[in-house]
Write a protein that holds these residues in place. Sequence first.
Motif, PDB file in Angstrom:
ATOM      1  N   PHE A 180      58.341 -11.418   2.744  1.00 54.89           N
ATOM      2  CA  PHE A 180      58.011 -10.404   1.735  1.00 54.89           C
ATOM      3  C   PHE A 180      58.509 -10.836   0.357  1.00 54.89           C
ATOM      4  O   PHE A 180      57.789 -10.693  -0.651  1.00 54.89           O
ATOM      5  CB  PHE A 180      58.647  -9.072   2.136  1.00 54.89           C
ATOM      6  N   ALA A 181      59.729 -11.389   0.296  1.00 55.27           N
ATOM      7  CA  ALA A 181      60.305 -11.752  -1.000  1.00 55.27           C
ATOM      8  C   ALA A 181      59.539 -12.900  -1.650  1.00 55.27           C
ATOM      9  O   ALA A 181      59.238 -12.863  -2.848  1.00 55.27           O
ATOM     10  CB  ALA A 181      61.776 -12.135  -0.822  1.00 55.27           C
ATOM     11  N   LEU A 182      59.196 -13.929  -0.869  1.00 53.90           N
ATOM     12  CA  LEU A 182      58.497 -15.079  -1.438  1.00 53.90           C
ATOM     13  C   LEU A 182      57.133 -14.693  -1.991  1.00 53.90           C
ATOM     14  O   LEU A 182      56.700 -15.217  -3.022  1.00 53.90           O
ATOM     15  CB  LEU A 182      58.344 -16.172  -0.369  1.00 53.90           C
ATOM     16  N   TYR A 201      47.594   0.922  -3.296  1.00 56.89           N
ATOM     17  CA  TYR A 201      48.179  -0.173  -2.522  1.00 56.89           C
ATOM     18  C   TYR A 201      49.708  -0.148  -2.501  1.00 56.89           C
ATOM     19  O   TYR A 201      50.322  -1.022  -1.900  1.00 56.89           O
ATOM     20  CB  TYR A 201      47.697  -1.519  -3.073  1.00 56.89           C
ATOM     21  N   GLY A 202      50.314   0.834  -3.145  1.00 60.44           N
ATOM     22  CA  GLY A 202      51.764   0.976  -3.095  1.00 60.44           C
ATOM     23  C   GLY A 202      52.532   0.065  -4.020  1.00 60.44           C
ATOM     24  O   GLY A 202      53.761  -0.043  -3.905  1.00 60.44           O
ATOM     25  N   PHE A 203      51.852  -0.584  -4.976  1.00 59.93           N
ATOM     26  CA  PHE A 203      52.532  -1.512  -5.874  1.00 59.93           C
ATOM     27  C   PHE A 203      53.320  -0.793  -6.966  1.00 59.93           C
ATOM     28  O   PHE A 203      54.043  -1.451  -7.728  1.00 59.93           O
ATOM     29  CB  PHE A 203      51.517  -2.453  -6.536  1.00 59.93           C
ATOM     30  N   ASP A 204      53.198   0.536  -7.049  1.00 61.22           N
ATOM     31  CA  ASP A 204      53.961   1.293  -8.037  1.00 61.22           C
ATOM     32  C   ASP A 204      55.368   1.610  -7.538  1.00 61.22           C
ATOM     33  O   ASP A 204      56.215   2.071  -8.318  1.00 61.22           O
ATOM     34  CB  ASP A 204      53.233   2.599  -8.379  1.00 61.22           C
ATOM     35  N   ARG A 205      55.638   1.377  -6.276  1.00 59.22           N
ATOM     36  CA  ARG A 205      56.952   1.659  -5.700  1.00 59.22           C
ATOM     37  C   ARG A 205      57.897   0.485  -5.934  1.00 59.22           C
ATOM     38  O   ARG A 205      57.478  -0.625  -6.300  1.00 59.22           O
ATOM     39  CB  ARG A 205      56.841   1.939  -4.203  1.00 59.22           C
ATOM     40  N   SER A 206      59.190   0.724  -5.678  1.00 54.35           N
ATOM     41  CA  SER A 206      60.166  -0.361  -5.788  1.00 54.35           C
ATOM     42  C   SER A 206      59.965  -1.354  -4.651  1.00 54.35           C
ATOM     43  O   SER A 206      59.323  -1.051  -3.639  1.00 54.35           O
ATOM     44  CB  SER A 206      61.586   0.210  -5.732  1.00 54.35           C
ATOM     45  N   TYR A 207      60.525  -2.565  -4.812  1.00 48.27           N
ATOM     46  CA  TYR A 207      60.373  -3.588  -3.787  1.00 48.27           C
ATOM     47  C   TYR A 207      60.981  -3.155  -2.453  1.00 48.27           C
ATOM     48  O   TYR A 207      60.446  -3.469  -1.386  1.00 48.27           O
ATOM     49  CB  TYR A 207      61.014  -4.904  -4.250  1.00 48.27           C
ATOM     50  N   VAL A 208      62.090  -2.426  -2.517  1.00 44.50           N
ATOM     51  CA  VAL A 208      62.739  -1.974  -1.282  1.00 44.50           C
ATOM     52  C   VAL A 208      61.832  -0.991  -0.543  1.00 44.50           C
ATOM     53  O   VAL A 208      61.647  -1.088   0.687  1.00 44.50           O
ATOM     54  CB  VAL A 208      64.099  -1.327  -1.595  1.00 44.50           C
ATOM     55  N   LEU A 258      60.128  -1.614   3.182  1.00 42.86           N
ATOM     56  CA  LEU A 258      60.369  -0.726   4.319  1.00 42.86           C
ATOM     57  C   LEU A 258      59.063  -0.133   4.846  1.00 42.86           C
ATOM     58  O   LEU A 258      58.861  -0.047   6.066  1.00 42.86           O
ATOM     59  CB  LEU A 258      61.340   0.382   3.917  1.00 42.86           C
ATOM     60  N   LEU A 259      58.179   0.263   3.940  1.00 40.34           N
ATOM     61  CA  LEU A 259      56.881   0.800   4.374  1.00 40.34           C
ATOM     62  C   LEU A 259      56.054  -0.282   5.076  1.00 40.34           C
ATOM     63  O   LEU A 259      55.427  -0.032   6.115  1.00 40.34           O
ATOM     64  CB  LEU A 259      56.117   1.350   3.172  1.00 40.34           C
ATOM     65  N   TRP A 260      56.047  -1.476   4.497  1.00 36.52           N
ATOM     66  CA  TRP A 260      55.288  -2.577   5.101  1.00 36.52           C
ATOM     67  C   TRP A 260      55.856  -2.966   6.461  1.00 36.52           C
ATOM     68  O   TRP A 260      55.113  -3.174   7.420  1.00 36.52           O
ATOM     69  CB  TRP A 260      55.314  -3.778   4.158  1.00 36.52           C
ATOM     70  N   LEU A 261      57.204  -3.031   6.565  1.00 31.50           N
ATOM     71  CA  LEU A 261      57.832  -3.394   7.824  1.00 31.50           C
ATOM     72  C   LEU A 261      57.565  -2.331   8.892  1.00 31.50           C
ATOM     73  O   LEU A 261      57.302  -2.666  10.055  1.00 31.50           O
ATOM     74  CB  LEU A 261      59.338  -3.581   7.620  1.00 31.50           C
ATOM     75  N   GLY A 262      57.626  -1.059   8.507  1.00 30.67           N
ATOM     76  CA  GLY A 262      57.358   0.004   9.467  1.00 30.67           C
ATOM     77  C   GLY A 262      55.939  -0.056  10.009  1.00 30.67           C
ATOM     78  O   GLY A 262      55.711   0.128  11.212  1.00 30.67           O
ATOM     79  N   ARG A 263      54.972  -0.327   9.138  1.00 34.81           N
ATOM     80  CA  ARG A 263      53.589  -0.453   9.605  1.00 34.81           C
ATOM     81  C   ARG A 263      53.400  -1.725  10.423  1.00 34.81           C
ATOM     82  O   ARG A 263      52.647  -1.733  11.397  1.00 34.81           O
ATOM     83  CB  ARG A 263      52.629  -0.446   8.406  1.00 34.81           C
TER      84      ARG A 263
END
Length: 316
Positions: free
Chosen positions: A24-26, A55-62, A66-71
Motif C-alpha cells: 500500500f505504501a509503495l 474512490y476514497g482518495f479524500d481520506r487519510s492514508y491510514v 484500513l478500509l482497503w485491508l478490511g475489504r
Amino acid sequence: MLAYTIRRIILTLPVLLGVSVVCFALVHISPGDPLISILPADASVALQERLMVLYGFDRSYVEQFLLWLGRAVQGDLGTSIATGRPVTTEVMRAVGNTLMLASVATVIGFLLGSLFGFVAGYFANSPLDKAASAAAVFGVSVPHYWLGMVLVIVFSAQLGWLPAAGAGPGGSGQWRLDLEHLSYMILPAITMSVIPMGIIARTVRALVSEILAQEFVIGLRARGLSEWGVFRHVVKNAAPTALAVMGVQLGYLLGGSILIETVFSWPGTGMLLNSAIFQRDLPLLQGTILVLAMFFVILNLIVDVMQSALDPRIKR
C-alpha cells in the motif's frame, strides 16, 4: 510435523500483514494523479472532488489502508479506475495465465538445470563440466527480455515456426490444451526458464560435488555398490535443496515476468502491472502486487514445510 507446520503458518501471518503495508505504501507514495486516466482534460473541480470521494482518495492514508485491508481480507480488492471492472476478477484471470506459464518454465528450467548440474558435478573439471557450467552462467547472465526478442526474430519472423505473441487464436479466455494453443507458450516458456535453469544448474553442481566428496559415498563404493546405486544416494541427498530452489524460482517467475509477458503479449500479471502502471490505476496496481506477494509468501511456506519433511537433517 503438524506442530511445525502450524507454527510456520502462524509466523506467516505477520509477514502477510507487513507485505500489505509495504504494498500500500509503495503504491501511494509514487507521484501522479490516480484519476488522470479517466478524467477528461477539461474536467471540473466538482467532478474531481466527487471521484476522489467515490474512490476514497479524500481520506487519510491510514483510513484508506484500513478500509482497503478490511475489504481485501474478504476478497474484495476494489474496482479498477481505468476499466470499472472488479480488481479481483482481473487479477485472478491474469494470475491463472502467469501461473500456467511460470509452471511450465519452472519444469523446463528444473529438468535442464538438474541435467547440467549432475553432469557438471559428476565430471568435475572436465570439458563436460566446463560446457555445462558455461550454459548455466549464460542462463543467469543473459537478459531474458533480449533473449525473448531474439527468439521471436528467429523462430517467428524468419522461420515462421512458432507464433510471436498472444495466448492463442481466441485469446486467453478460449485457451485449450491442444497443440495450437501450446505453440503460443513455447517461446515465452523457454525464455522464462533460462534464469532458473542457470541457478538450479549451479546449485545442483555444487551439491553433487560436495556429496561425492563425503565419506559415506567413498564407503558405498568401497563396499562394491554400483554407480547407479551411488547415483540414487546422491539424488536423495541433493533433492530437498534442489526442490527448495525450484519452489523459490517459481515464486520469482510469478512476480518477475513483466518484461517477458510484455515482449510476447502474454495476458498475465506482467501485462496487467504494465497497463496499471501506465494508466496510474492504483486499485489494480496494489491488488496485483498484493496477490503476487501473497503467492510468493505462501509458496515459500509450502517449500519450507516440504523441505523439512523430505530432509531428515532439518530439525523441526
